[in-house]
Scaffold this motif. Structure first.
Motif, short mmCIF file in Angstrom:
data_model
loop_
_atom_site.label_atom_id
_atom_site.label_comp_id
_atom_site.label_asym_id
_atom_site.label_seq_id
_atom_site.Cartn_x
_atom_site.Cartn_y
_atom_site.Cartn_z
N HIS A 1 18.37 0.99 12.83
CA HIS A 1 17.66 1.33 11.59
C HIS A 1 16.16 1.35 11.87
N TYR A 2 15.42 1.88 10.90
CA TYR A 2 13.98 1.71 10.93
C TYR A 2 13.56 1.17 9.57
N THR A 3 12.45 0.44 9.57
CA THR A 3 12.01 -0.28 8.38
C THR A 3 10.64 0.22 7.95
N ILE A 4 10.50 0.40 6.65
CA ILE A 4 9.24 0.85 6.06
C ILE A 4 8.81 -0.18 5.03
N GLU A 5 7.53 -0.52 5.02
CA GLU A 5 6.93 -1.34 3.98
C GLU A 5 6.14 -0.39 3.08
N PRO A 6 6.79 0.23 2.11
CA PRO A 6 6.12 1.28 1.33
C PRO A 6 5.10 0.72 0.35
N SER A 7 4.13 1.55 0.01
CA SER A 7 3.15 1.15 -1.00
C SER A 7 3.78 1.15 -2.38
N ASP B 1 4.61 7.76 1.77
CA ASP B 1 3.55 7.07 2.51
C ASP B 1 3.12 7.83 3.75
N GLY B 2 3.59 9.05 3.92
CA GLY B 2 3.17 9.85 5.07
C GLY B 2 3.98 9.63 6.33
N VAL B 3 5.13 8.96 6.23
CA VAL B 3 6.00 8.81 7.39
C VAL B 3 6.68 10.16 7.62
N GLY B 4 6.57 10.69 8.82
CA GLY B 4 7.16 11.98 9.14
C GLY B 4 8.68 11.90 9.23
#
Length: 133
Positions: free
Chosen positions: A8-14, A122-125
């Protein structure tokens, strides 16, 4: 030590909810089971696998750097994008257009595979790879 598949990948979104909406409503991931980790968040599933983890606000713990508190790095460095295998390029294109999501397309030289590139809130491609027609 051989590595296995990417888990998986993890994002800490705004904005946790807007990012969940993007990955579920735009890309079609499914909000699924998540252990009670003591802070808000979501595990989003692709093909039955929890592929994208979204982290809500957390309290700092030993050994854990929490966004908005003490950070080790200014950003995620050279991380550029994440890619998914996809099908039904016409349906995906239509869905993105209906949701007013900007994207670009390209055909891979020699193989004829098609790709769609877009960004999350958040601009993650995000790259979507379609098999050759």
């Amino acid at each position: 030590m051989p590595l296995g598949v990417l888990q998986h990948y993890t994002i800490e979104p705004s904005d946790l909810e807007a990012t969940k909406t993007f990955y579920c409503d735009v890309l079609g991931l499914e909000d699924g089971d998540r252990p009670p980790l003591g802070f808000p968040g979501y595990w989003l599933y692709s093909g039955g696998v929890p592929t994208v983890h979204l982290l809500g606000k957390r309290q700092p713990r030993d050994g854990i750097v929490v966004r908005g508190t003490r950070k080790k790095f200014k950003d995620t460095g050279r991380f550029d994008h994440i890619a998914f295998a996809a099908t039904d390029i016409d349906g995906v294109r239509k869905r993105l257009q209906e949701k007013n999501v900007q994207f670009r397309e390209q055909t891979i030289p020699r193989t004829g595979g098609q790709q769609i590139f877009l960004y999350d809130p958040d601009g993650v491609g995000v790259e979507l790879n379609f098999p050759p027609p």
